[in-house]
Motif scaffolding. Structure first.
Motif, PDB file in Angstrom:
ATOM      1  N   ILE A 117       0.840  -1.282  -0.277  1.00  0.00           N
ATOM      2  CA  ILE A 117      -0.049   0.032   0.150  1.00  0.00           C
ATOM      3  C   ILE A 117       0.931   1.167  -0.175  1.00  0.00           C
ATOM      4  CG2 ILE A 117      -1.602   1.394   1.429  1.00  0.00           C
ATOM      5  CD1 ILE A 117      -2.678  -1.408   2.107  1.00  0.00           C
TER       6      ILE A 117
ATOM      7  N   PRO B  83      -4.525   3.059  -3.798  1.00  0.00           N
ATOM      8  CA  PRO B  83      -4.708   1.620  -3.284  1.00  0.00           C
ATOM      9  C   PRO B  83      -5.968   1.204  -3.570  1.00  0.00           C
ATOM     10  CG  PRO B  83      -3.471   2.866  -1.542  1.00  0.00           C
ATOM     11  CD  PRO B  83      -3.997   3.893  -2.711  1.00  0.00           C
TER      12      PRO B  83
ATOM     13  N   ILE C 242      -4.136  -6.259  -3.306  1.00  0.00           N
ATOM     14  CA  ILE C 242      -3.946  -6.099  -1.827  1.00  0.00           C
ATOM     15  C   ILE C 242      -4.407  -7.299  -0.958  1.00  0.00           C
ATOM     16  CG2 ILE C 242      -3.741  -4.534   0.058  1.00  0.00           C
ATOM     17  CD1 ILE C 242      -4.023  -2.280  -2.107  1.00  0.00           C
TER      18      ILE C 242
END
Ligand code: ATP
Ligand code: MG
Length: 396
Positions: free
Chosen positions: A334, A344, A351
């Motif tokens: 991130i 992000p 992620i």
């Protein structure tokens, strides 16, 4: 007359004094035929044998054929306009057969090493290699989506299921500058593997390339001869390959008169100068952070560089593979996405892969058309592809 099929060419002798063979006089270049006859040895024939024709049937009488092989330079625009016909040339036939062996041996290699073949989407919503080369597609007027530049993120998701995965698929990049090694649609062989670090994946890469070149030498020496390829150059391609750090590469380039500042990426000219003397491919290892996409893991011992490597083909050909170790921790990822000026939010699922039991992993992408270009010794990537696409060409 000379007859061609997919296996090659053969000289045929037709006795025109025989009434039922007289129609052979009408046959034009590229006409298709069915014939029967007797195969005879003849040292004067180009292939050492020839067919003495008994029966002959014209299946498709050709109109005057627009290409005369001797009359055109092999990389001319004209031959690209008539590529649908030029595919019949001995030269293209040879390239396409080498290409076939290259694709086949990529599958053989990965399967023999326990990788699973997977398929990833071509429509995507987030850039892998940066926004500048994305192709946008209007998706039912509801939103814009993009054509994939790389299957890497999807392969990363799949390692949590299958550990070792690979795919061979097209990648699309809106390359605005025309170079000898960029297409807008190219074939990308990509692999991703759990529980691996940079060195492990470099080992896979050099084994893969050695395997492919060796298979081409087993199967396609005749075709390489048609292409006038210096085969001794390929016989030398065996792992291990050379390894240079980015810093060492910069020093060598400096001695050759290329004054790159630390942090600048190597371009085609630098790669050519660097690889001209090498007799095997060379890895350039540890590119500065700013040269590589955000997902590359930074070296914990030297955070300004990444655990990445490009593999450059010798004889001036340059980059054929890009790869390295991926960021493993969610917070580190991130932070780097932000540092690269990205959001992000656009990478939520990517992620997530770090949030639920992350593992160290590495992977790479091989440009198959570039590999074929080097193996065949071609001067332009368009020669390595049956129907090339670049900024100006989408026909035929
Ligand atoms: P380059 O610096 O030459 O543009 P890249 O760094 O963009 O390459 P990667 O994103 O690492 O390349 O892609 C992996 C491999 O895919 C490259 O090593 C190359 O072999 C191939 N490749 C990338 N872009 C193209 C293209 N436009 N046409 C053909 N092959 C390509
Ligand atoms: Mg590029």
């Amino acid at each position: 007359m000379v007859l061609r099929d997919s296996s090659g060419i053969i000289q045929c002798v037709v006795d025109l004094s025989k009434p039922h063979l007289k129609k052979a006089e009408e046959i034009t270049l590229e006409s298709s035929l069915e014939l029967t006859g007797v195969v005879k040895k003849d040292p004067r024939a180009p292939e050492g044998i020839e067919i003495h024709v008994d029966e002959l049937k014209i299946v498709g009488l050709a109109e005057p054929f627009p290409i005369r092989e001797s009359a055109v330079a092999v990389d001319s625009e004209y031959l690209l306009d008539v590529r649908h016909l030029w595919l019949r040339s001995r030269r293209m036939q040879a390239v396409l057969k080498v290409r076939d062996t290259v694709f086949k041996s990529i599958h053989e290699f990965f399967r023999s090493k326990g990788y699973y073949e997977v398929q990833c989407p071509m429509f995507i919503t987030a850039a892998v290699e940066g926004g500048a080369t994305l192709f946008t597609v209007d998706y039912f007027g509801r939103r814009d989506v993009y054509l994939t530049q790389s299957s890497q993120f999807y392969l990363e998701a799949l390692i949590y299921s299958l550990e070792k995965v690979y795919t061979i698929a097209p990648s699309f990049r809106a390359e605005k500058s025309r170079t000898r090694r960029h297409l807008t649609e190219f074939w990308h062989a990509e692999a991703e593997e759990a529980w691996t670090h940079l060195n492990d994946i470099l080992h896979v890469e050099e084994e893969l390339i050695s395997y492919i070149v060796n298979r081409v030498l087993e199967e396609r020496v005749d075709e390489l001869k048609v292409l006038k390829r210096d085969i001794s150059r390929l016989e030398n391609i065996r792992a291990p390959f050379y390894r240079l750090t980015y810093d060492e590469a910069l020093e060598i380039l400096h001695d050759k008169g290329f004054y790159l500042k630390w942090g600048e990426d190597l371009g085609a000219d630098e790669e050519r100068a660097l690889t001209m003397e090498f007799d095997k491919p060379v890895f350039i290892i540890g590119f500065p952070e700013q040269c590589k996409a955000f997902y590359h893991k930074n070296d914990p011992k030297r955070p300004e560089i990444t655990l990445s490597a490009d593999l450059l083909a010798p004889e001036g050909y340059g980059e054929i593979i890009g790869g390295g170790e991926r960021i493993e921790k969610a917070d580190e990822l991130i932070e780097k996405i932000r540092r690269f000026g990205l959001d992000p939010k656009d990478y939520e699922w990517y992620i997530d892969l770090r949030r639920y039991g992350s593992v160290p992993h590495s992977g790479f992408g091989l440009g198959v058309d570039r590999l074929v270009m080097w193996i065949c010794g071609l001067s332009h990537i368009r020669e390595a592809v049956p129907f090339p696409r670049d900024i100006r060409r989408i026909y035929p």
